[in-house]
Design an enzyme around this catalytic site. Structure first.
Site, PDB file in Angstrom:
ATOM      1  N   ARG A  16       0.834  -1.212   0.000  1.00 30.35           N
ATOM      2  CA  ARG A  16       0.000   0.000   0.000  1.00 30.35           C
ATOM      3  C   ARG A  16       0.871   1.265   0.000  1.00 30.35           C
ATOM      4  NH1 ARG A  16      -0.557   4.792   2.298  1.00 30.35           N
ATOM      5  NH2 ARG A  16      -0.030   3.860   4.310  1.00 30.35           N
ATOM      6  N   ASP A  17       1.496   1.559   1.111  1.00 30.81           N
ATOM      7  CA  ASP A  17       2.278   2.803   1.181  1.00 30.81           C
ATOM      8  C   ASP A  17       3.416   2.745   0.159  1.00 30.81           C
ATOM      9  OD1 ASP A  17       2.875   5.320   2.063  1.00 30.81           O
ATOM     10  OD2 ASP A  17       3.430   4.749   4.098  1.00 30.81           O
ATOM     11  N   HIS A 210       9.130   7.127   7.666  1.00 31.68           N
ATOM     12  CA  HIS A 210       9.703   7.233   6.317  1.00 31.68           C
ATOM     13  C   HIS A 210      11.183   7.593   6.500  1.00 31.68           C
ATOM     14  CE1 HIS A 210       6.099   6.883   3.671  1.00 31.68           C
ATOM     15  NE2 HIS A 210       5.512   7.035   4.852  1.00 31.68           N
ATOM     16  N   CYS A 241       4.510   9.409  -0.228  1.00 29.76           N
ATOM     17  CA  CYS A 241       3.103   9.797  -0.221  1.00 29.76           C
ATOM     18  C   CYS A 241       2.865  10.766  -1.368  1.00 29.76           C
ATOM     19  CB  CYS A 241       2.733  10.447   1.112  1.00 29.76           C
ATOM     20  SG  CYS A 241       1.034  11.034   1.155  1.00 29.76           S
ATOM     21  N   ASN A 250       9.080   4.250   3.009  1.00 26.87           N
ATOM     22  CA  ASN A 250       9.144   3.861   4.410  1.00 26.87           C
ATOM     23  C   ASN A 250      10.509   3.234   4.659  1.00 26.87           C
ATOM     24  OD1 ASN A 250       6.231   3.297   3.315  1.00 26.87           O
ATOM     25  ND2 ASN A 250       6.011   3.711   5.488  1.00 26.87           N
TER      26      ASN A 250
END
Ligand code: HMG
Ligand code: MG
Length: 302
Positions: A16-17, A210, A241, A250
């Site tokens: 996801r991220d 991050h 992001c 991250n």
């Protein structure tokens, strides 16, 4: 010296991220393969999907297909981001085990990321929180910009504490304290974590770092020293992001797992399988992995 936790939970957020910021569409089959490899590596919690507006984050438009196709490992929690009831309905239909409401400690970032004020976001999350409880789903709350904001700069501790209290009131099972743009340093990390822990059960607070300024591992170690035992990480250090320009991925899962192994802290995750997965996804994306440990392990194997 403080004793460190004997065991930590690593939440793998790469699917996801990690992928949400990729400019080129990654097919659902590749994402499914990625999640399945991470499941086999033993992660107890994988952030696999995000039910947000496809106009805002086109990469996540395949989330339902991914959730449908993955081979679920018993005991693993598969999480999905849900900014509103529309997202919740999609996550429920897709069989998410946990839904994530994501707010911010910075007003400016809240507007840019989810198009509303902090107060408006909490009002939206209320419906999601109630529905999650009704359906027996876990509820996680994420707080962006807890250490600094790309738009407003400094973020006061009181602002973080305020959002922690609001998410606690909504019944969150876990709360993530996120360094969206990777600017935190270790003493600051400890101050923010201590403040969050004054408002919410420390055992259910997660650190989401991050690595933009290369401080993420140091911040994780600093968090361990004050008792934090849940960390988010992304395989191969993927990510960023879309609404925080310049922010890198991250902290890499391989690096965090290597650190934990060296400290004798149990994770339940197989570092070698994660390292292989990091090489797999980096190869697919056509670039070198951002994980130092992952690349070192790959070089050793070759
Ligand atoms: P909005 O435009 O204010 O929403 O966006 P709206 O309710 O007015 O709806 C507008 C359109 O979006 C409508 O479609 C809705 O159907 C659609 P139209 O009629 O124009 O065709 N829509 C949706 N579609 C699919 N799923 C939904 C959904 N909701 C509305 N759930 C909204 C508000 C929150 C939806 C929007 O701002 C958005 O999707 N933002 C996503 C932001 C995002 O995903 N950011 C990245 C994740 S957060 C992050 O990475 C930080 C984190 O890692 C921690 C950290 O590091 O800080 C978690
Ligand atoms: Mg993030």
């Amino acid at each position: 010296m403080n004793s460190l936790p004997a065991k930590v939970k690593i939440v793998e957020v790469g699917p996801r991220d990690g992928l949400q910021n990729e400019a080129q569409a990654v097919p659902a089959e590749v994402k499914t393969d990625l999640v399945d490899r991470l499941s086999r590596a033993g992660f107890a919690n994988i952030e696999a999907a995000s039910f947000v507006s496809p106009k805002w984050v086109p990469q996540m438009a395949t989330s339902a297909a991914v959730m449908e196709a993955i081979a679920r490992r018993p005991g693993t929690i598969y999480s999905a981001l849900t900014p509103n009831m529309q997202g919740f309905a999609a996550a429920l239909a897709a069989g998410a085990d946990e839904v994530v409401i994501f707010g911010s400690a910075s007003e400016a970032f809240s507007q840019k990321n989810i198009n509303c004020s902090i107060a408006e976001s909490i009002a939206r999350f209320e419906g999601v929180a109630v529905a999650a409880k009704e359906h027996g789903l876990r509820l996680r709350g994420s707080i962006s910009c807890a250490f600094g904001c790309p738009y407003q700069g400094a973020v006061p501790l009181d602002a973080v504490a305020d959002v922690v209290r609001r998410l606690r009131a909504l019944g969150c099972d876990e709360i993530d304290i996120a360094d969206t743009i990777g600017v935190a340093t270790p003493r600051q990390t400890q101050a923010v974590m201590a403040r969050a822990a004054a408002e919410f059960d420390l055992a259910r607070i997660a650190g989401h770092f991050h690595d933009t300024y290369g401080q993420a591992l140091a911040n994780i170690y600093a968090s361990l020293e004050v008792g934090v035992a849940i960390f988010h990480a992304s395989v191969a250090g993927l990510g960023g992001c879309p609404y925080a320009k310049g922010a890198t991925g991250n902290v890499a899962s391989e690096d965090v797992l290597y650190l934990m192994r060296g400290l004798g802290i149990e994770t339940g995750v197989d570092l070698d399988l994660v390292a292989e997965t990091g090489q797999f996804i980096s190869h697919y994306l056509g670039r070198k992995s951002a994980s130092r440990a992952g690349n070192a392990l790959a070089a050793k194997r070759a």
